[in-house]
Enzyme design. Structure first.
Site, PDB file in Angstrom:
ATOM      1  CG  HIS A  69      35.862  44.864  37.927  1.00  0.00           C
ATOM      2  ND1 HIS A  69      35.682  43.673  37.264  1.00  0.00           N
ATOM      3  CD2 HIS A  69      36.768  44.598  38.889  1.00  0.00           C
ATOM      4  CE1 HIS A  69      36.453  42.748  37.776  1.00  0.00           C
ATOM      5  NE2 HIS A  69      37.129  43.269  38.769  1.00  0.00           N
ATOM      6  CE1 TYR A  71      37.178  41.443  42.853  1.00  0.00           C
ATOM      7  CE2 TYR A  71      37.136  43.562  41.740  1.00  0.00           C
ATOM      8  CZ  TYR A  71      37.627  42.273  41.848  1.00  0.00           C
ATOM      9  OH  TYR A  71      38.548  41.811  40.955  1.00  0.00           O
ATOM     10  CG  HIS A  77      35.436  35.059  34.453  1.00  0.00           C
ATOM     11  ND1 HIS A  77      36.370  34.767  35.435  1.00  0.00           N
ATOM     12  CD2 HIS A  77      35.054  36.356  34.671  1.00  0.00           C
ATOM     13  CE1 HIS A  77      36.543  35.829  36.204  1.00  0.00           C
ATOM     14  NE2 HIS A  77      35.754  36.805  35.771  1.00  0.00           N
ATOM     15  CG  PHE A  78      29.617  35.925  34.375  1.00  0.00           C
ATOM     16  CD1 PHE A  78      28.385  35.354  34.567  1.00  0.00           C
ATOM     17  CD2 PHE A  78      29.844  36.641  33.204  1.00  0.00           C
ATOM     18  CE1 PHE A  78      27.401  35.450  33.604  1.00  0.00           C
ATOM     19  CE2 PHE A  78      28.870  36.741  32.225  1.00  0.00           C
ATOM     20  CZ  PHE A  78      27.638  36.139  32.430  1.00  0.00           C
ATOM     21  CG  HIS A  79      27.610  30.865  34.766  1.00  0.00           C
ATOM     22  ND1 HIS A  79      27.571  31.732  33.702  1.00  0.00           N
ATOM     23  CD2 HIS A  79      26.321  30.717  35.182  1.00  0.00           C
ATOM     24  CE1 HIS A  79      26.307  32.072  33.464  1.00  0.00           C
ATOM     25  NE2 HIS A  79      25.532  31.475  34.350  1.00  0.00           N
ATOM     26  NE  ARG A 134      29.042  38.018  27.640  1.00  0.00           N
ATOM     27  CZ  ARG A 134      29.229  38.930  28.609  1.00  0.00           C
ATOM     28  NH1 ARG A 134      30.335  39.672  28.614  1.00  0.00           N
ATOM     29  NH2 ARG A 134      28.361  39.090  29.571  1.00  0.00           N
ATOM     30  NE  ARG A 135      26.642  41.068  26.655  1.00  0.00           N
ATOM     31  CZ  ARG A 135      27.882  41.504  26.429  1.00  0.00           C
ATOM     32  NH1 ARG A 135      28.434  41.366  25.232  1.00  0.00           N
ATOM     33  NH2 ARG A 135      28.548  42.096  27.406  1.00  0.00           N
TER      34      ARG A 135
HETATM   35 FE1  HAS Z   1      35.649  38.904  36.442  1.00  0.00          FE
HETATM   36  C1  HAS Z   1      34.302  39.768  33.386  1.00  0.00           C
HETATM   37  C2  HAS Z   1      38.703  40.057  35.448  1.00  0.00           C
HETATM   38  C3  HAS Z   1      36.957  38.237  39.591  1.00  0.00           C
HETATM   39  C4  HAS Z   1      32.480  38.508  37.678  1.00  0.00           C
HETATM   40  N1  HAS Z   1      33.768  39.080  35.670  1.00  0.00           N
HETATM   41  C5  HAS Z   1      33.418  39.429  34.387  1.00  0.00           C
HETATM   42  C6  HAS Z   1      31.987  39.425  34.251  1.00  0.00           C
HETATM   43  C7  HAS Z   1      31.474  39.107  35.484  1.00  0.00           C
HETATM   44  C8  HAS Z   1      32.597  38.883  36.363  1.00  0.00           C
HETATM   45  C9  HAS Z   1      29.997  39.034  35.869  1.00  0.00           C
HETATM   46  O1  HAS Z   1      39.827  41.778  33.177  1.00  0.00           O
HETATM   47  C10 HAS Z   1      31.212  39.703  32.972  1.00  0.00           C
HETATM   48  C11 HAS Z   1      30.713  41.104  32.863  1.00  0.00           C
HETATM   49  C12 HAS Z   1      29.922  41.266  31.575  1.00  0.00           C
HETATM   50  O2  HAS Z   1      28.726  40.922  31.576  1.00  0.00           O
HETATM   51  O3  HAS Z   1      30.505  41.681  30.578  1.00  0.00           O
HETATM   52  N2  HAS Z   1      37.492  39.063  37.324  1.00  0.00           N
HETATM   53  C13 HAS Z   1      38.609  39.538  36.728  1.00  0.00           C
HETATM   54  C14 HAS Z   1      39.727  39.455  37.667  1.00  0.00           C
HETATM   55  C15 HAS Z   1      39.228  38.932  38.832  1.00  0.00           C
HETATM   56  C16 HAS Z   1      37.824  38.711  38.613  1.00  0.00           C
HETATM   57  C17 HAS Z   1      41.136  39.867  37.417  1.00  0.00           C
HETATM   58  N3  HAS Z   1      34.876  38.438  38.265  1.00  0.00           N
HETATM   59  C18 HAS Z   1      35.576  38.221  39.429  1.00  0.00           C
HETATM   60  C19 HAS Z   1      34.676  37.951  40.493  1.00  0.00           C
HETATM   61  C20 HAS Z   1      33.406  38.035  39.963  1.00  0.00           C
HETATM   62  C21 HAS Z   1      33.552  38.336  38.557  1.00  0.00           C
HETATM   63  C22 HAS Z   1      35.078  37.679  41.929  1.00  0.00           C
HETATM   64  C23 HAS Z   1      32.083  37.870  40.601  1.00  0.00           C
HETATM   65  C24 HAS Z   1      31.867  37.686  41.871  1.00  0.00           C
HETATM   66  N4  HAS Z   1      36.362  39.722  34.734  1.00  0.00           N
HETATM   67  C25 HAS Z   1      37.634  40.167  34.541  1.00  0.00           C
HETATM   68  C26 HAS Z   1      37.733  40.805  33.225  1.00  0.00           C
HETATM   69  C27 HAS Z   1      36.486  40.718  32.627  1.00  0.00           C
HETATM   70  C28 HAS Z   1      35.641  40.039  33.603  1.00  0.00           C
HETATM   71  C29 HAS Z   1      38.903  41.425  32.594  1.00  0.00           C
HETATM   72  C30 HAS Z   1      36.066  41.273  31.263  1.00  0.00           C
HETATM   73  C31 HAS Z   1      36.169  40.244  30.206  1.00  0.00           C
HETATM   74  C32 HAS Z   1      35.671  40.805  28.891  1.00  0.00           C
HETATM   75  O4  HAS Z   1      36.511  41.047  28.019  1.00  0.00           O
HETATM   76  O5  HAS Z   1      34.463  41.018  28.726  1.00  0.00           O
HETATM   77  C33 HAS Z   1      40.014  38.701  40.114  1.00  0.00           C
HETATM   78  O6  HAS Z   1      39.401  39.389  41.165  1.00  0.00           O
HETATM   79  C34 HAS Z   1      40.166  37.253  40.433  1.00  0.00           C
HETATM   80  C35 HAS Z   1      41.141  37.040  41.588  1.00  0.00           C
HETATM   81  C36 HAS Z   1      40.922  35.697  42.222  1.00  0.00           C
HETATM   82  C37 HAS Z   1      41.866  34.800  42.488  1.00  0.00           C
HETATM   83  C38 HAS Z   1      41.465  33.470  43.093  1.00  0.00           C
HETATM   84  C39 HAS Z   1      41.884  33.314  44.557  1.00  0.00           C
HETATM   85  C40 HAS Z   1      41.349  32.044  45.089  1.00  0.00           C
HETATM   86  C41 HAS Z   1      40.726  31.883  46.279  1.00  0.00           C
HETATM   87  C42 HAS Z   1      40.182  30.527  46.645  1.00  0.00           C
HETATM   88  C43 HAS Z   1      41.104  29.783  47.598  1.00  0.00           C
HETATM   89  C44 HAS Z   1      40.626  28.399  47.784  1.00  0.00           C
HETATM   90  C45 HAS Z   1      40.682  27.704  48.937  1.00  0.00           C
HETATM   91  C46 HAS Z   1      40.125  26.342  48.968  1.00  0.00           C
HETATM   92  C47 HAS Z   1      41.255  28.235  50.181  1.00  0.00           C
HETATM   93  C48 HAS Z   1      43.295  35.044  42.221  1.00  0.00           C
HETATM   94  C49 HAS Z   1      40.549  33.002  47.230  1.00  0.00           C
HETATM   95  C50 HAS Z   1      41.158  25.313  49.240  1.00  0.00           C
HETATM   96  C51 HAS Z   1      41.198  24.431  48.066  1.00  0.00           C
HETATM   97  C52 HAS Z   1      41.803  23.251  48.007  1.00  0.00           C
HETATM   98  C53 HAS Z   1      41.774  22.504  46.711  1.00  0.00           C
HETATM   99  C54 HAS Z   1      42.505  22.640  49.123  1.00  0.00           C
END
Ligand code: HAS
Length: 544
Positions: free
Chosen positions: A218, A222, A369-371, A434-435
């Site tokens: 995990h 990050y 999600h991860f795409h 998946r997979r």
């Molecule tokens: Fe995830 C599975 C939970 C973030 C990547 N994640 C994965 C896997 C990958 C991955 C590769 O809790 C699959 C692994 C595998 O092969 O089995 N993930 C989270 C959570 C977050 C999160 C809570 N993941 C990421 C990020 C990744 C990534 C970043 C890659 C870079 N993820 C999970 C969980 C799994 C998981 C479970 C396991 C699922 C399972 O059962 O297998 C958090 O960090 C996300 C927080 C992000 C936010 C968004 C904030 C938004 C921002 C953009 C602002 C936009 C602006 C633009 C300013 C709250 C900062 C302005 C826009 C206008 C429209 C004006």
């Protein structure tokens, strides 16, 4: 302010490997979506899982690690000063170790000796050279990280009492997180996977190996994300002609990532037996803490954009939005990534919610999600940065024509990913695993529901591949053909009113102690219980 020319060479070496990985890994992705649509079979006896391993390893592990190291070296050199010759030598040693490791691991995948996907889950067993190769990639990245930390430490020694350059500080935090996290996978590889694949031991404790992997896995996401955040916080504000909203807020969010990225890995194992529900619950709670620095980042980015838009005369609730430089690919391409991160992050919150995880775990929702996260928010930001970083290093310029092509590539990527990832999310909710290769699962009615979504994935994947071809074309232009000139490495200053950065934010001892305490609390008992109840273990399987 330029990156030192010798450091630039080192950074450029990483860029070559990263974009070669993008081309080959992207091609593998295209083949996959075709196979999964049911309308195409791989020729010459090439296996689906072999191609899937090429895709995951090259894009998830190699493109990212090389881009990150190249970018961070350039960023440290640009903001803290040129590396010393020892530091640069360490950088090259790390680069070559990583490259030897990549070649070794890739050879095993191509020889069909390691079709174990990028997570290399036991009891699937790869050739030992595959594991040794990946270990070399990690060790190489450690050495490169040490070189960056040494340069930062040197700056602090020479500038006692001053706040360090933000980009260099951020690179150091990312490296520290990487060291602590990758200890988990290093232990898994050295003490479990290597002896087992070499035949020195017959069986492996599968739960222990997965727990060690996710301790690392995990934080790995990050490690990919933080360089994108470096670009969002420090580069994008300068590109739009604005300022960083707050230096302290940016540093605090990075420190929070350092604390909460690691003691949360069990949220990938919520359906796994053998870990007590209490520890799963605790790590879910900690996962909700790691969402906070991303929300802080979203806040900071909105504030930066609004302040700049209003400075340019934008009025009303959305008037400022129109003032942003929409035609500048250095802004637009990362911005598309930011937008994708809103649903991507929301999906992460769903994944981390204990009960909802039961619905989506091991379905293609997770792939969706991860795409959105790594394959859009993060890599589009990397590409947006490459469009100024490469010419900065090669002494060329991004022409108006290339800038327009870059915008088209970014938009195509956004559209292709919306279709592909959207279809993955819906199919996942309908239960599609998946997979897995295309299958009608014996003519089951439920599997028939997924087929139209798999076709949509093929359409989205094809658009994405076209975008990759554009990006590779632009990179080739910037490397060898663009007109000679000067391209800026943009670094923003903080707004005047944001106040002095408190020294505590650079006190690594304090944060380090909290980090170790959190890891001990989250992991000591689960690991102890896994060892205490350790079963006979599993023999290795080669199912391909
Ligand atoms: Fe995830 C599975 C939970 C973030 C990547 N994640 C994965 C896997 C990958 C991955 C590769 O809790 C699959 C692994 C595998 O092969 O089995 N993930 C989270 C959570 C977050 C999160 C809570 N993941 C990421 C990020 C990744 C990534 C970043 C890659 C870079 N993820 C999970 C969980 C799994 C998981 C479970 C396991 C699922 C399972 O059962 O297998 C958090 O960090 C996300 C927080 C992000 C936010 C968004 C904030 C938004 C921002 C953009 C602002 C936009 C602006 C633009 C300013 C709250 C900062 C302005 C826009 C206008 C429209 C004006």
């Amino acid at each position: 302010m330029k990156v030192d020319s010798k450091d630039a060479k080192l950074a450029l070496a990483h860029i070559y490997v990263a974009f070669t990985a993008l081309l080959i890994g992207g091609l593998a992705g295209l083949l996959q979506v075709f196979v999964r649509s049911g309308a195409f079979e791989l020729p010459f006896g090439i296996g689906y899982y072999q191609v899937l391993t090429v895709h995951g390893v090259l894009l998830g592990l190699i493109l990212t690690t090389y881009f990150i190291m190249g970018f961070q070296i350039a960023a440290v050199s640009r903001t803290a000063g040129a590396l010393s010759s020892t530091q640069r030598k360490l950088g090259w040693i790390g680069f070559w170790l990583m490259t030897i490791g990549t070649i070794a691991a890739a050879s095993m995948v191509l020889l069909n000796e390691a079709s174990v996907l990028y997570t290399f889950y036991a009891p699937l067993q790869a050739h030992w050279i595959f594991y040794a190769g990946l270990a070399l990639v990690v060790v190489g990245s450690w050495i490169e990280g040490i070189a960056q930390i040494m340069r930062y430490a040197q700056w602090r020694k020479q500038n006692k009492g001053l706040t360090s350059p933000l980009l260099a500080f951020m690179a150091v935090v990312n490296n520290l997180m990487w060291f602590v996290a990758s200890l988990g996978v290093a232990i898994e590889v050295l003490f479990q996977l290597l002896p087992w694949s070499l035949g020195l031991v017959d069986r492996i404790d599968v739960l222990l190996s997965r727990t060690l992997f996710w301790y690392f896995g995990h934080a790995l996401v990050y490690f990919w994300l933080l360089p994108a955040y470096m670009i969002w916080y420090v580069v994008v504000p300068k590109v739009i002609g604005g300022k960083l909203f707050s230096d302290s807020l940016a540093r605090l969010s990075f420190m929070l990532f350092l604390l909460f990225s690691i003691p949360v890995g069990v949220h990938h194992q919520l359906t796994e037996p053998g870990i007590d529900g209490f520890w799963k619950f605790l790590q879910v709670v900690l996962t909700f803490f790691v969402i906070v620095p991303s929300l802080m980042t979203a806040f900071s980015m909105f504030a930066t954009f609004e302040l700049r838009g209003r400075e340019l005369g934008g009025k009303g609730i959305v008037g400022w939005f129109k003032q942003l430089p929409w035609k500048d690919s250095r802004f637009l391409v990362p911005f598309i990534g930011m937008v994708a991160f809103i649903p991507g992050g929301a999906g992460g919150i769903v994944n981390a919610s204990y009960q909802m995880n039961q619905l989506i775990h091991n379905t293609i929702w997770v792939t969706g999600h991860f795409h959105l996260t790594i394959a859009t928010a993060v890599v589009l930001t990397y590409f947006g940065a490459a469009f100024w970083l490469i010419p900065h290093i090669t002494g060329r310029t991004l022409t108006g024509r290339m800038n327009s092509l870059a915008n088209i590539a970014g938009i195509l990527w956004g559209v292709g990913m919306f279709i592909m990832s959207g279809a993955m999310h819906v199919a996942g909710l309908l239960g599609a695993p998946r997979r897995s290769e295309y299958s009608t699962y014996g003519g089951s009615e439920q599997a028939a529901e997924w087929i139209s979504y798999q076709l949509a994935q093929a359409i989205g994947g094809t658009i994405l591949f076209i975008s990759i071809l554009f990006i590779i074309g632009i990179v080739i232009n910037l490397l060898w053909f663009a007109p000679k000139g000067e391209e800026e490495f943009p670094v923003a200053e903080a707004t005047e009113g944001s106040g002095k950065t408190p020294a505590i934010l650079e006190n690594f001892k304090v944060w380090g102690v909290i980090l170790v305490a959190l890891i001990l609390i989250a992991y000591t008992f689960p690991i102890f219980e896994i060892l205490d109840n350790s079963p006979a273990g599993s023999k290795g399987f080669k199912l391909w």
